[in-house]
Motif scaffolding. Structure first.
Motif, PDB file in Angstrom:
ATOM      1  N   MET A  35       0.865  -1.180   0.000  1.00  0.00           N
ATOM      2  CA  MET A  35       0.000   0.000   0.000  1.00  0.00           C
ATOM      3  C   MET A  35       0.897   1.224   0.000  1.00  0.00           C
ATOM      4  SD  MET A  35      -3.533  -0.929   1.728  1.00  0.00           S
ATOM      5  CE  MET A  35      -3.129  -0.662   3.393  1.00  0.00           C
ATOM      6  N   LEU A  36       0.393   2.266  -0.654  1.00  0.00           N
ATOM      7  CA  LEU A  36       1.161   3.500  -0.819  1.00  0.00           C
ATOM      8  C   LEU A  36       0.586   4.593   0.072  1.00  0.00           C
ATOM      9  CD1 LEU A  36       1.420   3.438  -4.734  1.00  0.00           C
ATOM     10  CD2 LEU A  36       2.817   2.211  -3.042  1.00  0.00           C
ATOM     11  N   ASN A  37       1.453   5.451   0.536  1.00  0.00           N
ATOM     12  CA  ASN A  37       0.985   6.551   1.383  1.00  0.00           C
ATOM     13  C   ASN A  37       0.287   7.626   0.550  1.00  0.00           C
ATOM     14  OD1 ASN A  37       0.705   7.934   3.848  1.00  0.00           O
ATOM     15  ND2 ASN A  37       2.413   9.288   3.297  1.00  0.00           N
ATOM     16  N   ASP A  38      -0.618   8.331   1.181  1.00  0.00           N
ATOM     17  CA  ASP A  38      -1.181   9.563   0.615  1.00  0.00           C
ATOM     18  C   ASP A  38      -1.523  10.459   1.784  1.00  0.00           C
ATOM     19  OD1 ASP A  38      -4.180   9.479   1.344  1.00  0.00           O
ATOM     20  OD2 ASP A  38      -3.833   7.490   0.506  1.00  0.00           O
ATOM     21  N   THR A  41      -6.137   9.632   3.092  1.00  0.00           N
ATOM     22  CA  THR A  41      -6.799   8.444   3.660  1.00  0.00           C
ATOM     23  C   THR A  41      -6.571   8.422   5.176  1.00  0.00           C
ATOM     24  OG1 THR A  41      -6.396   7.244   1.608  1.00  0.00           O
ATOM     25  CG2 THR A  41      -6.985   5.933   3.543  1.00  0.00           C
ATOM     26  N   MET A  43      -5.788   7.254   8.863  1.00  0.00           N
ATOM     27  CA  MET A  43      -4.986   6.144   9.398  1.00  0.00           C
ATOM     28  C   MET A  43      -5.872   4.988   9.853  1.00  0.00           C
ATOM     29  SD  MET A  43      -2.053   8.051  11.608  1.00  0.00           S
ATOM     30  CE  MET A  43      -0.731   8.954  10.815  1.00  0.00           C
ATOM     31  N   VAL A  46      -6.918   2.714   7.024  1.00  0.00           N
ATOM     32  CA  VAL A  46      -5.828   1.849   6.549  1.00  0.00           C
ATOM     33  C   VAL A  46      -5.640   0.671   7.511  1.00  0.00           C
ATOM     34  CG1 VAL A  46      -3.362   1.753   5.978  1.00  0.00           C
ATOM     35  CG2 VAL A  46      -4.700   3.799   5.411  1.00  0.00           C
ATOM     36  N   MET A  65       0.774   0.235   8.925  1.00  0.00           N
ATOM     37  CA  MET A  65       0.235   1.537   8.504  1.00  0.00           C
ATOM     38  C   MET A  65       1.255   2.654   8.780  1.00  0.00           C
ATOM     39  SD  MET A  65      -1.089   4.563   9.635  1.00  0.00           S
ATOM     40  CE  MET A  65      -1.465   4.230  11.358  1.00  0.00           C
ATOM     41  N   ILE A  68       4.079   2.600   6.325  1.00  0.00           N
ATOM     42  CA  ILE A  68       3.669   3.197   5.039  1.00  0.00           C
ATOM     43  C   ILE A  68       3.650   4.725   5.156  1.00  0.00           C
ATOM     44  CG2 ILE A  68       1.850   3.294   3.289  1.00  0.00           C
ATOM     45  CD1 ILE A  68       0.874   0.541   4.434  1.00  0.00           C
ATOM     46  N   HIS A  69       3.069   5.211   6.256  1.00  0.00           N
ATOM     47  CA  HIS A  69       2.961   6.656   6.492  1.00  0.00           C
ATOM     48  C   HIS A  69       4.346   7.319   6.494  1.00  0.00           C
ATOM     49  CE1 HIS A  69       1.316  10.362   8.185  1.00  0.00           C
ATOM     50  NE2 HIS A  69       2.211  10.291   9.165  1.00  0.00           N
ATOM     51  N   LEU A 102      -6.576   5.952  -1.354  1.00  0.00           N
ATOM     52  CA  LEU A 102      -5.615   4.892  -1.034  1.00  0.00           C
ATOM     53  C   LEU A 102      -5.263   4.056  -2.273  1.00  0.00           C
ATOM     54  CD1 LEU A 102      -4.129   3.239   1.191  1.00  0.00           C
ATOM     55  CD2 LEU A 102      -6.241   1.920   1.466  1.00  0.00           C
TER      56      LEU A 102
HETATM   57  N1  TYC Z   1      -0.746   9.527   5.496  1.00  0.00           N
HETATM   58  C1  TYC Z   1      -2.115   9.261   5.927  1.00  0.00           C
HETATM   59  C2  TYC Z   1      -2.532  10.267   6.961  1.00  0.00           C
HETATM   60  O1  TYC Z   1      -1.707  10.944   7.539  1.00  0.00           O
HETATM   61  C3  TYC Z   1      -2.260   7.865   6.498  1.00  0.00           C
HETATM   62  C4  TYC Z   1      -2.005   6.777   5.501  1.00  0.00           C
HETATM   63  C5  TYC Z   1      -1.221   5.669   5.858  1.00  0.00           C
HETATM   64  C6  TYC Z   1      -2.542   6.839   4.218  1.00  0.00           C
HETATM   65  C7  TYC Z   1      -0.997   4.648   4.960  1.00  0.00           C
HETATM   66  C8  TYC Z   1      -2.309   5.826   3.311  1.00  0.00           C
HETATM   67  O2  TYC Z   1      -1.339   3.689   2.802  1.00  0.00           O
HETATM   68  C9  TYC Z   1      -1.545   4.734   3.688  1.00  0.00           C
HETATM   69  N2  TYC Z   1      -3.829  10.363   7.214  1.00  0.00           N
END
Ligand code: TYC
Length: 111
Positions: A35-38, A41, A43, A46, A65, A68-69, A102
């Motif tokens: 999974m990729l961060n953004d 989405t 926490m 996720v 999670m 990824i974050h 996500l």
């Molecule tokens: N970065 C997001 C946030 O701060 C949390 C997040 C974690 C989003 C992992 C995607 O794959 C993910 N809300």
């Protein structure tokens, strides 16, 4: 009277072996699902997705999670090609339905 076929390569039944296999067959490649961060989405979403589709407990899902974050991407599990593709579909479906951006991808592991 028909001639007896000539035996080549030591086979006693008259068959000819043109080529013997020199390489062992490899097991099929495995695929990691990432999974990729953004920035959008939540926490909590996720963490729930990782628990639901990857069978992780709350603590493990939270650790994945956070990785990824912090790192931008993280491995949620390793599967055969078809199972990995299904996991990606399930995660993308859940994210789209919930209106979150996500992203989930799979990639083959080195043999
Ligand atoms: N970065 C997001 C946030 O701060 C949390 C997040 C974690 C989003 C992992 C995607 O794959 C993910 N809300």
């Amino acid at each position: 009277m028909p001639k007896k076929p000539k035996v080549l390569e030591g086979d006693s039944d008259g068959t000819v072996v043109l080529e013997r296999r020199t390489q062992k067959t490899r097991p099929p490649p495995m695929y990691q699902v990432l999974m990729l961060n953004d920035d959008y989405t939540p926490m909590e979403f996720v963490v729930i997705v990782i628990q639901e589709f990857f069978g992780k407990d709350l603590e493990t899902a939270t650790q994945i999670m956070l990785k990824i974050h912090l790192d931008g991407r993280g491995v949620c599990g390793v599967f055969s090609r078809d199972v990995a593709a299904t996991k990606v579909d399930q995660v993308m479906d859940a994210a789209n339905k919930a209106g979150h951006p996500l992203q989930c991808v799979s990639e083959p592991l080195e043999p």
